[in-house]
Design a protein around this motif. Structure first.
Motif, PDB file in Angstrom:
ATOM      1  N   GLY A 121       0.802  -1.214   0.000  1.00 56.03           N
ATOM      2  CA  GLY A 121       0.000   0.000   0.000  1.00 56.03           C
ATOM      3  C   GLY A 121       0.835   1.263   0.000  1.00 56.03           C
ATOM      4  N   VAL A 122       0.138   2.327   0.286  1.00 58.66           N
ATOM      5  CA  VAL A 122       0.767   3.645   0.275  1.00 58.66           C
ATOM      6  C   VAL A 122       0.508   4.347   1.606  1.00 58.66           C
ATOM      7  CG1 VAL A 122      -1.232   4.708  -0.864  1.00 58.66           C
ATOM      8  CG2 VAL A 122       0.984   5.792  -1.024  1.00 58.66           C
ATOM      9  N   ALA A 123       1.546   4.960   2.138  1.00 52.74           N
ATOM     10  CA  ALA A 123       1.424   5.762   3.351  1.00 52.74           C
ATOM     11  C   ALA A 123       1.112   7.193   2.916  1.00 52.74           C
ATOM     12  CB  ALA A 123       2.719   5.717   4.156  1.00 52.74           C
ATOM     13  N   ILE A 124       0.032   7.738   3.440  1.00 48.57           N
ATOM     14  CA  ILE A 124      -0.375   9.102   3.098  1.00 48.57           C
ATOM     15  C   ILE A 124       0.020  10.024   4.246  1.00 48.57           C
ATOM     16  CG2 ILE A 124      -2.320  10.615   2.558  1.00 48.57           C
ATOM     17  CD1 ILE A 124      -3.807   8.043   1.607  1.00 48.57           C
ATOM     18  N   PHE A 125       0.908  10.945   3.947  1.00 48.25           N
ATOM     19  CA  PHE A 125       1.334  11.901   4.964  1.00 48.25           C
ATOM     20  C   PHE A 125       0.313  13.033   5.047  1.00 48.25           C
ATOM     21  CE2 PHE A 125       5.109   9.492   4.674  1.00 48.25           C
ATOM     22  CZ  PHE A 125       5.724   9.637   5.906  1.00 48.25           C
ATOM     23  N   PRO A 126       0.237  13.720   6.195  1.00 48.65           N
ATOM     24  CA  PRO A 126      -0.728  14.814   6.324  1.00 48.65           C
ATOM     25  C   PRO A 126      -0.579  15.821   5.180  1.00 48.65           C
ATOM     26  CG  PRO A 126       0.256  14.337   8.447  1.00 48.65           C
ATOM     27  CD  PRO A 126       1.022  13.532   7.420  1.00 48.65           C
ATOM     28  N   VAL A 127      -1.723  16.172   4.594  1.00 47.83           N
ATOM     29  CA  VAL A 127      -1.750  17.149   3.508  1.00 47.83           C
ATOM     30  C   VAL A 127      -1.479  18.523   4.116  1.00 47.83           C
ATOM     31  CG1 VAL A 127      -3.152  18.160   1.670  1.00 47.83           C
ATOM     32  CG2 VAL A 127      -3.401  15.728   2.240  1.00 47.83           C
ATOM     33  N   LYS A 128      -0.628  19.278   3.456  1.00 41.73           N
ATOM     34  CA  LYS A 128      -0.277  20.618   3.952  1.00 41.73           C
ATOM     35  C   LYS A 128      -0.880  21.681   3.046  1.00 41.73           C
ATOM     36  CE  LYS A 128       3.792  19.022   6.280  1.00 41.73           C
ATOM     37  NZ  LYS A 128       5.124  19.316   6.718  1.00 41.73           N
TER      38      LYS A 128
END
Length: 152
Positions: free
Chosen positions: A22-29
């Protein structure tokens, strides 16, 4: 009976396999350069959450890195961020920044990165119109489609 056992075993194995690649989604800035007079901090925080939720729902095996987890990386170095993504079992990570130029014009900059090597898999620069919940949802769905296509 044997079929039910096989299906039960597959149901247990398949979610783990999806998470592993899968993919790790970092907090959107958000970078707001619109200079609008009205404070929209609460609305923008909600919309950043909407974009993250859409990405998580649309990308198979997606895991969201929370702001709380992100605080473990002070300072936010590339090595530390990639380590956080590896800890989730993800093979890729996505980093997203939204720039608000005006009420009507927003841009999304997204980078999809190989967690093991740090290599850039894909970079997307998308424009969307309208600073409202639905515009952010549509942008998230479109971005997810772009990222799915880039990862294939």
């Amino acid at each position: 009976m044997m079929r039910l056992t096989i299906f039960a075993v597959l149901a247990l194995i398949l979610p783990m396999a999806a998470t592993a690649d899968g993919v790790a989604i970092f907090p959107v800035k958000l970078l707001d350069t619109s200079k609008e007079a009205r404070d929209q901090t609460a609305e923008h925080e909600r919309r950043l959450g909407i974009l993250s939720e859409v990405l998580q729902a649309e990308l198979d095996g997606a895991v969201t890195i929370t702001g709380e987890t992100l605080s473990d990386c002070e300072p936010e170095t590339t090595d530390c961020l990639l380590e956080l993504a590896r800890d989730t079992g993800s093979e890729r990570a996505v980093f997203v920044v939204v720039q608000k130029t005006s009420t009507l014009i927003l841009q999304v900059f997204a980078n999809l990165v190989n967690v093991e090597t740090g290599e850039l898999i894909a970079s997307r620069d998308l424009n969307f119109r309208g600073d409202n919940d639905e515009a952010w949802r549509r942008a998230g769905r479109f971005l997810a489609k772009q990222l799915r296509g880039a990862a294939d």
